[in-house]
Scaffold this active site. Structure first.
Site, PDB file in Angstrom:
ATOM      1  N   GLU A 189       0.841  -1.208   0.000  1.00 55.59           N
ATOM      2  CA  GLU A 189       0.000   0.000   0.000  1.00 55.59           C
ATOM      3  C   GLU A 189       0.871   1.252   0.000  1.00 55.59           C
ATOM      4  O   GLU A 189       0.518   2.265  -0.607  1.00 55.59           O
ATOM      5  CB  GLU A 189      -0.948   0.014   1.204  1.00 55.59           C
ATOM      6  CG  GLU A 189      -1.961  -1.124   1.262  1.00 55.59           C
ATOM      7  CD  GLU A 189      -3.043  -1.062   0.193  1.00 55.59           C
ATOM      8  OE1 GLU A 189      -3.053  -0.108  -0.617  1.00 55.59           O
ATOM      9  OE2 GLU A 189      -3.883  -1.980   0.164  1.00 55.59           O
ATOM     10  N   HIS A 216       1.851   1.726  -3.554  1.00 51.13           N
ATOM     11  CA  HIS A 216       0.723   2.305  -4.302  1.00 51.13           C
ATOM     12  C   HIS A 216       0.644   3.816  -4.047  1.00 51.13           C
ATOM     13  O   HIS A 216       0.477   4.608  -4.979  1.00 51.13           O
ATOM     14  CB  HIS A 216      -0.601   1.672  -3.867  1.00 51.13           C
ATOM     15  CG  HIS A 216      -0.718   0.219  -4.205  1.00 51.13           C
ATOM     16  ND1 HIS A 216      -1.835  -0.521  -3.888  1.00 51.13           N
ATOM     17  CD2 HIS A 216       0.117  -0.635  -4.833  1.00 51.13           C
ATOM     18  CE1 HIS A 216      -1.662  -1.766  -4.299  1.00 51.13           C
ATOM     19  NE2 HIS A 216      -0.486  -1.853  -4.878  1.00 51.13           N
ATOM     20  N   GLU A 228      -4.845  -5.091  -5.433  1.00 51.68           N
ATOM     21  CA  GLU A 228      -6.082  -4.854  -4.680  1.00 51.68           C
ATOM     22  C   GLU A 228      -7.035  -6.040  -4.802  1.00 51.68           C
ATOM     23  O   GLU A 228      -7.773  -6.356  -3.869  1.00 51.68           O
ATOM     24  CB  GLU A 228      -6.766  -3.558  -5.142  1.00 51.68           C
ATOM     25  CG  GLU A 228      -5.964  -2.290  -4.924  1.00 51.68           C
ATOM     26  CD  GLU A 228      -5.607  -2.000  -3.473  1.00 51.68           C
ATOM     27  OE1 GLU A 228      -6.021  -2.758  -2.569  1.00 51.68           O
ATOM     28  OE2 GLU A 228      -4.897  -1.012  -3.232  1.00 51.68           O
ATOM     29  N   HIS A 279      -5.815  -8.419  -2.245  1.00 48.76           N
ATOM     30  CA  HIS A 279      -6.157  -7.960  -0.895  1.00 48.76           C
ATOM     31  C   HIS A 279      -7.635  -8.223  -0.598  1.00 48.76           C
ATOM     32  O   HIS A 279      -7.993  -8.600   0.523  1.00 48.76           O
ATOM     33  CB  HIS A 279      -5.858  -6.460  -0.745  1.00 48.76           C
ATOM     34  CG  HIS A 279      -4.415  -6.117  -0.950  1.00 48.76           C
ATOM     35  ND1 HIS A 279      -3.981  -4.824  -1.191  1.00 48.76           N
ATOM     36  CD2 HIS A 279      -3.298  -6.896  -0.953  1.00 48.76           C
ATOM     37  CE1 HIS A 279      -2.666  -4.826  -1.332  1.00 48.76           C
ATOM     38  NE2 HIS A 279      -2.232  -6.073  -1.201  1.00 48.76           N
ATOM     39  N   TYR A 286       0.927   6.746  -6.900  1.00 44.08           N
ATOM     40  CA  TYR A 286      -0.091   7.766  -7.187  1.00 44.08           C
ATOM     41  C   TYR A 286       0.477   9.171  -6.997  1.00 44.08           C
ATOM     42  O   TYR A 286       0.177  10.080  -7.779  1.00 44.08           O
ATOM     43  CB  TYR A 286      -1.309   7.580  -6.279  1.00 44.08           C
ATOM     44  CG  TYR A 286      -2.088   6.325  -6.564  1.00 44.08           C
ATOM     45  CD1 TYR A 286      -2.461   5.996  -7.873  1.00 44.08           C
ATOM     46  CD2 TYR A 286      -2.473   5.465  -5.536  1.00 44.08           C
ATOM     47  CE1 TYR A 286      -3.177   4.843  -8.137  1.00 44.08           C
ATOM     48  CE2 TYR A 286      -3.199   4.307  -5.791  1.00 44.08           C
ATOM     49  CZ  TYR A 286      -3.544   4.002  -7.094  1.00 44.08           C
ATOM     50  OH  TYR A 286      -4.263   2.862  -7.358  1.00 44.08           O
TER      51      TYR A 286
END
Length: 329
Positions: free
Chosen positions: A106, A109, A202, A205, A113
């Protein structure tokens, strides 16, 4: 009033400090899948995106920047939940290993972004506003508030597990879909490749949340689960069909709404409940990333980002192959 039996996943145990022996081979396998999919932001080439960015319409740019703003904030919310609650509550070592690795992913990620926004947005005021979209943008704020309320709430672990499966399974679905639409049009290769990697993560997850839920002794009522899912669907639909309309990138809002319902039905099915919407997937090109569980999308090893040596260490029961130094060469 009858006593609610303690959940084995949550029961305090000194075994949580040692990885072996593995108690849940299926959880261990999920952990190994996550390890095999490791990637870093440096591996995504953004060199062509700046040129593509200049050719996009103002509507397309607006859509992409606000989707990225939501993504950048949402990963931080998922991180806070994992570190602040789930990691403390779950007592099984292999499940905690998965969550520990999810925290690392995460963070990647979130970095990705942020790099994308840094790369596309040159105006420092606009950049600052987008990085603070949870406070400055009402449609992003609404999604964030829904997710945040489950972190500090008094709901059961089962309820919060389902809610965060919705965050990772439903709240990202419309935006992932819109970015894949850009890929279909041959636009923004860096953005779309990172989207493939992140949507795969994702999906895994979300699968993990469904797996843990299946291992709980006390499940939620169908009505309660469908209530949580329907809530998430309405918020996602409002976000990607109204507040930040996917029409900005040339997509049909009604079809997008159906797609979100389709994803929600897949999640309900994975959690062991009947479908709520009975929706068909209106985007056949999205079959690969419909977050359907152990997807063929994952097995396709997007961009070959799966470490083969990690997966080959599994021999079906969570154990590892024996490593020898006495082979003949």
């Amino acid at each position: 009033m009858p006593l609610i039996p303690e959940e084995p996943l949550l029961a305090s145990s000194p075994d949580r400090f040692c990885m072996f022996p593995i108690q849940y081979p299926q959880i261990w396998e999920m952990y190994k899948k996550a390890l095999a999919s490791f990637w870093t932001a440096e591996e995504v080439d953004l060199s062509s995106d700046t040129r593509h960015w200049e050719t996009l319409t103002p509507g397309e740019r607006h859509f992409i920047t606000h989707v990225l703003a939501f993504f950048a904030a949402s990963d931080g919310i998922v991180l806070e939940n994992l570190a602040g609650r789930f990691m403390k509550e779950v007592q099984v070592a292999e499940a905690r290993a998965f969550y520990g690795f999810q925290i690392a992913i995460e963070n990647i990620h979130s970095e990705m972004y942020s790099l994308l926004l840094e790369s596309y947005i040159k105006d420092s005021d606009e950049k600052s506003r987008l990085f603070r979209a949870v406070e400055t943008n009402p449609c992003v704020e609404k999604k964030a508030k829904w997710a945040l309320r489950w972190i500090d709430g008094s709901e059961t672990f089962a309820e919060r597990l389902v809610a965060f499966a919705c965050v990772e399974g439903i709240f990202f679905s419309g935006s992932f879909c819109a970015i894949f639409w850009l890929k279909k049009r041959g636009l923004m290769p860096g953005l779309t490749f990172s989207n493939e990697l992140i949507s795969r993560d994702e999906g895994l997850h979300c699968d993990f949340a469904c797996l843990l839920y299946s291992l709980l002794r006390t499940k939620l009522t169908e009505e309660r689960v469908k209530g949580i899912v329907a809530d998430a669907v309405e918020i996602e639909r409002e976000f990607v069909c109204d507040a930040l309309p996917c029409a900005l990138v040339g997509m049909n809002g009604d079809l997008m709404s159906k797609y979100i319902e389709f994803v929600a039905d897949r999640l309900l099915d994975a959690l062991g409940y009947d479908k709520l919407y009975n929706a068909q997937n209106p985007f056949d090109w999205m079959e690969l990333i419909s977050l359907q569980g152990k997807t063929n999308f994952f097995e396709k090893r997007v961009g070959e980002y799966q470490k083969a040596s990690v997966m080959s260490s599994l021999n079906g029961n969570g154990a590892t192959h024996e490593f020898k130094l006495d082979e003949d060469f």
